[in-house]
Design a protein around this motif. Structure first.
Motif, PDB file in Angstrom:
ATOM      1  N   PHE A 179       1.118  -1.113   0.068  1.00 49.99           N
ATOM      2  CA  PHE A 179      -0.228   0.071   0.194  1.00 49.99           C
ATOM      3  C   PHE A 179       0.983   1.319  -0.113  1.00 49.99           C
ATOM      4  CE2 PHE A 179      -2.593  -3.379   1.959  1.00 49.99           C
ATOM      5  CZ  PHE A 179      -3.766  -3.072   1.143  1.00 49.99           C
ATOM      6  N   VAL A 180       0.561   2.328  -0.879  1.00 47.10           N
ATOM      7  CA  VAL A 180       1.387   3.446  -0.948  1.00 47.10           C
ATOM      8  C   VAL A 180       0.357   4.568  -0.637  1.00 47.10           C
ATOM      9  CG1 VAL A 180       2.738   4.753  -2.427  1.00 47.10           C
ATOM     10  CG2 VAL A 180       2.898   2.537  -2.580  1.00 47.10           C
ATOM     11  N   VAL A 181       0.428   5.122   0.357  1.00 52.92           N
ATOM     12  CA  VAL A 181      -0.436   6.271   0.653  1.00 52.92           C
ATOM     13  C   VAL A 181       0.159   7.589   0.428  1.00 52.92           C
ATOM     14  CG1 VAL A 181      -1.741   7.213   2.851  1.00 52.92           C
ATOM     15  CG2 VAL A 181      -1.183   4.715   2.606  1.00 52.92           C
ATOM     16  N   LEU A 182      -0.474   8.272  -0.223  1.00 56.83           N
ATOM     17  CA  LEU A 182      -0.111   9.798  -1.021  1.00 56.83           C
ATOM     18  C   LEU A 182      -1.124  10.876  -0.573  1.00 56.83           C
ATOM     19  CD1 LEU A 182       1.200   8.659  -4.142  1.00 56.83           C
ATOM     20  CD2 LEU A 182       2.623   9.032  -2.280  1.00 56.83           C
ATOM     21  N   THR A 183      -2.199  10.757   0.195  1.00 58.68           N
ATOM     22  CA  THR A 183      -3.370  11.452   0.562  1.00 58.68           C
ATOM     23  C   THR A 183      -3.855  11.296   1.902  1.00 58.68           C
ATOM     24  OG1 THR A 183      -4.734   9.971  -0.380  1.00 58.68           O
ATOM     25  CG2 THR A 183      -4.134  11.796  -2.112  1.00 58.68           C
ATOM     26  N   GLU A 184      -4.740  12.139   2.418  1.00 59.91           N
ATOM     27  CA  GLU A 184      -5.252  12.247   3.720  1.00 59.91           C
ATOM     28  C   GLU A 184      -6.371  11.144   3.785  1.00 59.91           C
ATOM     29  OE1 GLU A 184      -3.767  13.426   6.418  1.00 59.91           O
ATOM     30  OE2 GLU A 184      -2.270  14.629   5.429  1.00 59.91           O
ATOM     31  N   LEU A 234       7.403   5.601   7.312  1.00 58.69           N
ATOM     32  CA  LEU A 234       6.646   7.043   7.138  1.00 58.69           C
ATOM     33  C   LEU A 234       7.619   8.006   6.798  1.00 58.69           C
ATOM     34  CD1 LEU A 234       5.183   6.596  10.813  1.00 58.69           C
ATOM     35  CD2 LEU A 234       3.916   6.318   8.725  1.00 58.69           C
ATOM     36  N   GLY A 235       7.296   8.728   5.832  1.00 59.74           N
ATOM     37  CA  GLY A 235       8.103   9.819   5.082  1.00 59.74           C
ATOM     38  C   GLY A 235       8.725   9.388   3.989  1.00 59.74           C
ATOM     39  N   PHE A 236       9.527  10.031   3.048  1.00 61.42           N
ATOM     40  CA  PHE A 236      10.425   9.509   2.085  1.00 61.42           C
ATOM     41  C   PHE A 236      11.560  10.193   2.096  1.00 61.42           C
ATOM     42  CE2 PHE A 236       8.059  12.897   0.627  1.00 61.42           C
ATOM     43  CZ  PHE A 236       8.416  13.515  -0.370  1.00 61.42           C
ATOM     44  N   THR A 237      12.450   9.675   1.132  1.00 59.29           N
ATOM     45  CA  THR A 237      13.916  10.040   1.557  1.00 59.29           C
ATOM     46  C   THR A 237      14.125  11.533   1.301  1.00 59.29           C
ATOM     47  OG1 THR A 237      14.867   7.938   0.803  1.00 59.29           O
ATOM     48  CG2 THR A 237      16.348  10.080   0.334  1.00 59.29           C
ATOM     49  N   ASN A 238      13.702  12.111   0.272  1.00 61.95           N
ATOM     50  CA  ASN A 238      13.704  13.628  -0.121  1.00 61.95           C
ATOM     51  C   ASN A 238      12.457  14.411   0.378  1.00 61.95           C
ATOM     52  OD1 ASN A 238      15.719  13.473  -1.517  1.00 61.95           O
ATOM     53  ND2 ASN A 238      14.891  13.198  -3.493  1.00 61.95           N
ATOM     54  N   GLY A 239      11.746  13.806   1.512  1.00 61.30           N
ATOM     55  CA  GLY A 239      10.636  14.473   2.273  1.00 61.30           C
ATOM     56  C   GLY A 239      11.215  15.698   2.966  1.00 61.30           C
ATOM     57  N   THR A 240      10.356  16.934   2.615  1.00 58.46           N
ATOM     58  CA  THR A 240      10.657  18.186   3.084  1.00 58.46           C
ATOM     59  C   THR A 240       9.846  18.532   4.446  1.00 58.46           C
ATOM     60  OG1 THR A 240       9.363  19.130   1.669  1.00 58.46           O
ATOM     61  CG2 THR A 240      11.483  19.056   1.010  1.00 58.46           C
ATOM     62  N   ALA A 241      10.073  19.533   5.257  1.00 58.34           N
ATOM     63  CA  ALA A 241       9.582  19.894   6.674  1.00 58.34           C
ATOM     64  C   ALA A 241       8.220  20.149   6.422  1.00 58.34           C
ATOM     65  CB  ALA A 241      10.225  20.987   7.400  1.00 58.34           C
ATOM     66  N   ASP A 242       7.724  20.235   5.193  1.00 56.52           N
ATOM     67  CA  ASP A 242       6.199  20.611   4.881  1.00 56.52           C
ATOM     68  C   ASP A 242       5.094  19.371   4.861  1.00 56.52           C
ATOM     69  OD1 ASP A 242       7.128  20.035   2.629  1.00 56.52           O
ATOM     70  OD2 ASP A 242       5.963  21.616   1.312  1.00 56.52           O
ATOM     71  N   LYS A 243       6.146  18.213   4.826  1.00 65.85           N
ATOM     72  CA  LYS A 243       5.153  16.948   4.546  1.00 65.85           C
ATOM     73  C   LYS A 243       4.862  16.395   5.842  1.00 65.85           C
ATOM     74  CE  LYS A 243       5.365  17.147  -0.018  1.00 65.85           C
ATOM     75  NZ  LYS A 243       4.210  17.075  -0.851  1.00 65.85           N
ATOM     76  N   CYS A 247       9.690   2.458  -4.438  1.00 70.34           N
ATOM     77  CA  CYS A 247       9.112   3.223  -5.429  1.00 70.34           C
ATOM     78  C   CYS A 247      10.003   4.125  -6.072  1.00 70.34           C
ATOM     79  CB  CYS A 247       8.231   4.129  -4.642  1.00 70.34           C
ATOM     80  SG  CYS A 247       6.500   3.361  -4.278  1.00 70.34           S
ATOM     81  N   ALA A 248      11.253   3.302  -6.931  1.00 68.02           N
ATOM     82  CA  ALA A 248      12.089   3.985  -7.812  1.00 68.02           C
ATOM     83  C   ALA A 248      11.310   4.613  -8.945  1.00 68.02           C
ATOM     84  CB  ALA A 248      13.065   2.812  -8.084  1.00 68.02           C
ATOM     85  N   GLY A 249      11.713   5.702  -9.388  1.00 67.64           N
ATOM     86  CA  GLY A 249      11.150   6.335 -10.317  1.00 67.64           C
ATOM     87  C   GLY A 249      10.190   7.310 -10.175  1.00 67.64           C
ATOM     88  N   THR A 250       9.844   7.509  -8.831  1.00 68.33           N
ATOM     89  CA  THR A 250       8.839   8.512  -8.478  1.00 68.33           C
ATOM     90  C   THR A 250       9.373   9.372  -7.494  1.00 68.33           C
ATOM     91  OG1 THR A 250       8.543   7.371  -6.375  1.00 68.33           O
ATOM     92  CG2 THR A 250       7.221   6.334  -8.105  1.00 68.33           C
ATOM     93  N   ASP A 251       8.733  10.581  -7.325  1.00 73.12           N
ATOM     94  CA  ASP A 251       9.301  11.685  -6.396  1.00 73.12           C
ATOM     95  C   ASP A 251       9.443  11.324  -5.086  1.00 73.12           C
ATOM     96  OD1 ASP A 251       9.463  13.376  -8.826  1.00 73.12           O
ATOM     97  OD2 ASP A 251       7.506  14.204  -8.378  1.00 73.12           O
ATOM     98  N   TYR A 252       8.750  10.289  -4.850  1.00 71.61           N
ATOM     99  CA  TYR A 252       8.483   9.750  -3.154  1.00 71.61           C
ATOM    100  C   TYR A 252       9.204   8.762  -2.901  1.00 71.61           C
ATOM    101  CZ  TYR A 252       4.595   7.592  -5.692  1.00 71.61           C
ATOM    102  OH  TYR A 252       3.818   6.779  -6.708  1.00 71.61           O
TER     103      TYR A 252
END
Length: 355
Positions: free
Chosen positions: A73-78, A127-136, A168-173
């Protein structure tokens, strides 16, 4: 003419579907999405099916007591919900070297209803992703009376992997597994990136993480990680390499809140709770019980501890009990006995004692 209603069968995901068919069905569904049990590894491809929840407020259910292989499961929304129904998801990390977690929440939120077991993964949950920023922000909520059990997380041996150490290679997340070399592999729950992450264990719910070659929970990088254990809930972190671990790339802050609840971190091969000289707070209150006993090294290291109307035991650990900690205790029982070295070493004061 009006469009015909979508057939309920369109909301059913089956092991024979391609990723494109799964994406189309999940995107079109206007009700509960049912996933049939079976093997979701894609034949002939070094890959597996992902349920991408990117519409928001979607509900997915597993079959009652179903057995699933390599479903992710990949969760990208609330506001999304997963109904476990007593099912088990097997990651097959020990046989096909799948490094992906069962639940990946780069950002957004997932509520788990019912019971779910996650077995034989490199990670159970990220929880989170490698390039995740402080607004996530990423949150997993174990709903009232629900239960999540994560067992047998382990690292892929050697360089064997079919996803080249990237989730999830190849995605922004995407998230690194091997190449980040952050020590989190084989852990039940881990955090990535610089965002805000939270695990909520709701009233009378349970979280159990056992028999992992890494830590039960390993938090790195993020601005904040919160473990919120609510009324009459139970969290068991037993027989892993470590219990609650914050080494290497340190999280900015940690809040572990135990409110009229029970937290047990016992029989781990190394440390029970490992912190750092940052605002890492263990807040135990309202007739709670926290037990950090029988671990192979330190019980609690480098934490700010507050105990109010509750019980804390840090005993029978093979190194120090609670060391380099701050401690505020009110109307509580603190036991730090039979540790191999110092039972209680107060080395700091509670900067956050007013919180």
């Amino acid at each position: 003419a009006e469009e015909p209603p979508i057939n309920a069968d369109d909301f059913t995901i089956t092991p024979g579907m391609t990723q494109e068919q799964v994406d189309a069905a999940v995107d079109a569904a206007e009700g509960v999405i049912t996933i049939q049990d079976g093997n979701y590894g894609i034949d002939g491809e070094m890959n597996h099916i992902k349920i991408n929840l990117d519409n928001g407020n979607q509900t997915v259910q597993l079959e009652e007591n179903g057995s699933y292989q390599r479903l992710m499961f990949v969760v990208l929304t609330e506001g999304n919900t997963l109904i476990g129904n007593g099912a088990t998801i097997y990651g097959d990390v020990s046989t096909v070297f799948n490094q992906s977690p069962a639940i990946y929440i780069p950002y957004g939120s997932l509520n788990l209803n019912g019971n779910l077991t996650i077995d034989d993964h490199d990670y159970g949950v990220i929880l989170g992703f490698t390039n995740g920023t402080a607004d996530k922000a990423a949150e997993l909520c174990i709903a009232e009376n629900a239960r999540l059990e994560i067992v047998n997380c382990k690292s892929v041996s050697g360089n064997n992997t079919y996803d080249n150490g990237v989730v999830c290679a190849g995605t922004d997340y995407f998230s690194y597994v091997d190449t980040q070399a952050d020590g989190t592999r084989g852990s039940g729950i881990t955090t990535k990136g610089k965002g805000y992450t939270k695990v909520t264990v709701s009233e009378s719910a349970e979280l159990s993480i056992t028999d992992c070659t890494g830590s039960a929970i390993y938090s790195i990088d993020v601005s904040n990680f919160t473990l919120d254990i609510q009324k009459d809930a139970k969290v068991n972190l037993k027989s892993n390499a470590q219990g609650l671990n914050m080494n290497t790339d340190y999280s900015g802050s940690i809040d572990v809140i135990v409110d009229h609840a029970k937290l047990e971190i016992t029989n781990n091969r190394s440390n029970g709770i490992t912190g750092q000289a940052k605002p890492y707070l263990l807040n135990v209150k309202n007739q709670s019980t926290v037990t950090v006993d029988n671990n192979g090294s330190m019980g609690i290291n480098n934490f700010f501890i507050k105990v109010e109307d509750s019980q804390l035991s840090v005993s029978n650990n093979a190194s120090h009990g609670a060391t380099n900690v701050a401690l505020d205790a009110e109307n509580s029982t603190i036991v730090c006995s039979d540790n191999a070295y110092i039972g209680l070493n107060i080395g700091k004061y509670n900067q956050r004692s007013e919180e």
